[in-house]
Design a protein around this motif. Sequence first.
Motif, PDB file in Angstrom:
ATOM      1  N   UNK A  56     -12.429  39.841  13.494  1.00 34.66           N
ATOM      2  CA  UNK A  56     -12.937  38.631  12.859  1.00 34.66           C
ATOM      3  C   UNK A  56     -13.475  38.915  11.451  1.00 34.66           C
ATOM      4  N   UNK A  57     -13.593  40.168  11.061  1.00 39.83           N
ATOM      5  CA  UNK A  57     -14.181  40.511   9.778  1.00 39.83           C
ATOM      6  C   UNK A  57     -13.142  41.078   8.833  1.00 39.83           C
ATOM      7  N   UNK A  58     -13.258  40.740   7.552  1.00 47.18           N
ATOM      8  CA  UNK A  58     -12.409  41.361   6.554  1.00 47.18           C
ATOM      9  C   UNK A  58     -12.923  42.774   6.292  1.00 47.18           C
ATOM     10  N   UNK A  59     -12.103  43.656   5.700  1.00 44.43           N
ATOM     11  CA  UNK A  59     -12.541  45.047   5.485  1.00 44.43           C
ATOM     12  C   UNK A  59     -13.833  45.165   4.690  1.00 44.43           C
ATOM     13  N   UNK A  60     -13.967  44.356   3.634  1.00 38.16           N
ATOM     14  CA  UNK A  60     -15.177  44.467   2.824  1.00 38.16           C
ATOM     15  C   UNK A  60     -16.405  43.959   3.585  1.00 38.16           C
ATOM     16  N   UNK A  61     -16.212  43.010   4.500  1.00 37.51           N
ATOM     17  CA  UNK A  61     -17.329  42.536   5.307  1.00 37.51           C
ATOM     18  C   UNK A  61     -17.789  43.603   6.295  1.00 37.51           C
ATOM     19  N   UNK A 108     -24.333  43.197  -6.091  1.00 32.20           N
ATOM     20  CA  UNK A 108     -23.110  42.695  -6.717  1.00 32.20           C
ATOM     21  C   UNK A 108     -22.240  43.843  -7.211  1.00 32.20           C
ATOM     22  N   UNK A 109     -22.864  44.847  -7.819  1.00 35.08           N
ATOM     23  CA  UNK A 109     -22.106  46.005  -8.321  1.00 35.08           C
ATOM     24  C   UNK A 109     -21.462  46.760  -7.161  1.00 35.08           C
ATOM     25  N   UNK A 110     -22.208  46.937  -6.088  1.00 38.65           N
ATOM     26  CA  UNK A 110     -21.655  47.637  -4.918  1.00 38.65           C
ATOM     27  C   UNK A 110     -20.509  46.848  -4.285  1.00 38.65           C
ATOM     28  N   UNK A 111     -20.657  45.515  -4.209  1.00 33.96           N
ATOM     29  CA  UNK A 111     -19.578  44.681  -3.662  1.00 33.96           C
ATOM     30  C   UNK A 111     -18.312  44.810  -4.505  1.00 33.96           C
ATOM     31  N   UNK A 112     -18.481  44.816  -5.817  1.00 34.46           N
ATOM     32  CA  UNK A 112     -17.321  44.960  -6.703  1.00 34.46           C
ATOM     33  C   UNK A 112     -16.649  46.311  -6.510  1.00 34.46           C
ATOM     34  N   UNK A 113     -17.447  47.354  -6.316  1.00 33.69           N
ATOM     35  CA  UNK A 113     -16.903  48.693  -6.086  1.00 33.69           C
ATOM     36  C   UNK A 113     -16.114  48.727  -4.783  1.00 33.69           C
TER      37      UNK A 113
END
Length: 393
Positions: free
Chosen positions: A355-360, A376-381
């Motif tokens: 049910x989760x995407x890889x980034x989630x 935000x920076x970590x999410x972008x990475x």
Amino acid sequence: MKLLHTADWHIGRTLNGYSLLDEQEAAFKQILTIALAEKVDGIVIAGDIYDRAVPSTDAVTSLDHMLQAINIEHHLPIYAIAGNHDGAKRLNYGREWLAYNNFHINTLLAEAFTPIETPTAQIFMLPFFDPIDARVYYQQQGLPEKQVKVIHTIHDAMQRVVSDLVATFDPEKRHLLITHFTVTPKADDDLELTSETTSKVGGLATLTTDLFADFDYVMLGHIHTRLASPDKDRIRYAGSPVKFNVKEANPKFHGKGVEIVTITPTAITHEFKPIQPQTDLVTLRAPWETLLDPNFYQQQPLKQAWFAITVQEFDRSKHLNVRAQLEQIYGTIVELDYESNHQATAISGPKNMNELSPDAIVGQFFHAITGNQLSTTQQQLVDQIFVNLRKED
């Protein structure tokens, strides 16, 4: 033009350890009979053809016989896409030469932008994808990095993809879309129906019908009942041909089947055709004494169905061999639960990592370890790492 719309076959599925292959093959025979009786011009399979990315040998053999019967024996075109359960690259094998026999299958986003052309319609086949797939695709197409970074959610990605599909429309033809997502009339709809991915986390949130306004008709997969169709006339689910879990045994879903979609220059209509289960799935919820009462159980389809039984007001310490006693009466019991007056509260949280995407998944792991959310920076990475990994596939 007339098409049979089906979806979510999940070939190879099991129900609490019980194989469903015989049930799936029985349902398929009915689908083929309906297709021939209706003289359809093709069969649409809107995703989740297999139940897992690496299906069992028995599942592969079973599906092979089904597709041969449709395409080789009866010369019916097939229009199929990959769903979230399918292994997109495995299912893609032989795609180009299969198309020579009118077996059209799209499993990758890049393949969706070339429609199948018929004399009266363009059939767009958009397989399941996630935002990372879209970012990789558009990076490879040379879209400026600033525009690629805007594609973060599935809604962002679908807006971009649909816009590019619409750009290829032939104004003289009907425009049909086959895809595999959760779609509702508006964003705040509460969809209390069975699907394989009901979670709204990780960018895989519900899509809304306005995204598909330019298409004349949309054939959906992903939710297992036609009653989830977000537009009763134009954007529809076919539902799965077999009951896959106890929720789907609920009578409110009104059975399984397929839809016959008829396309003319002036109208598009649909008609539901039911499929009868070879072995039905029946849910029972009653006290122990009631379940053992002949006046109760003789009203049930004993030995002719699979049962999911919940024993109410039950103290397990006072009974032995509960399942064995019930199976002597009811036959196959695929699920057995107990209710007492002192049940513990269930622990909340996602039960299925699918049910989760890889980034989630990374975000949840980070939160579990540190107690903090990704910046935000970590999410972008994280996003960029997954984009680079997809490029290397």
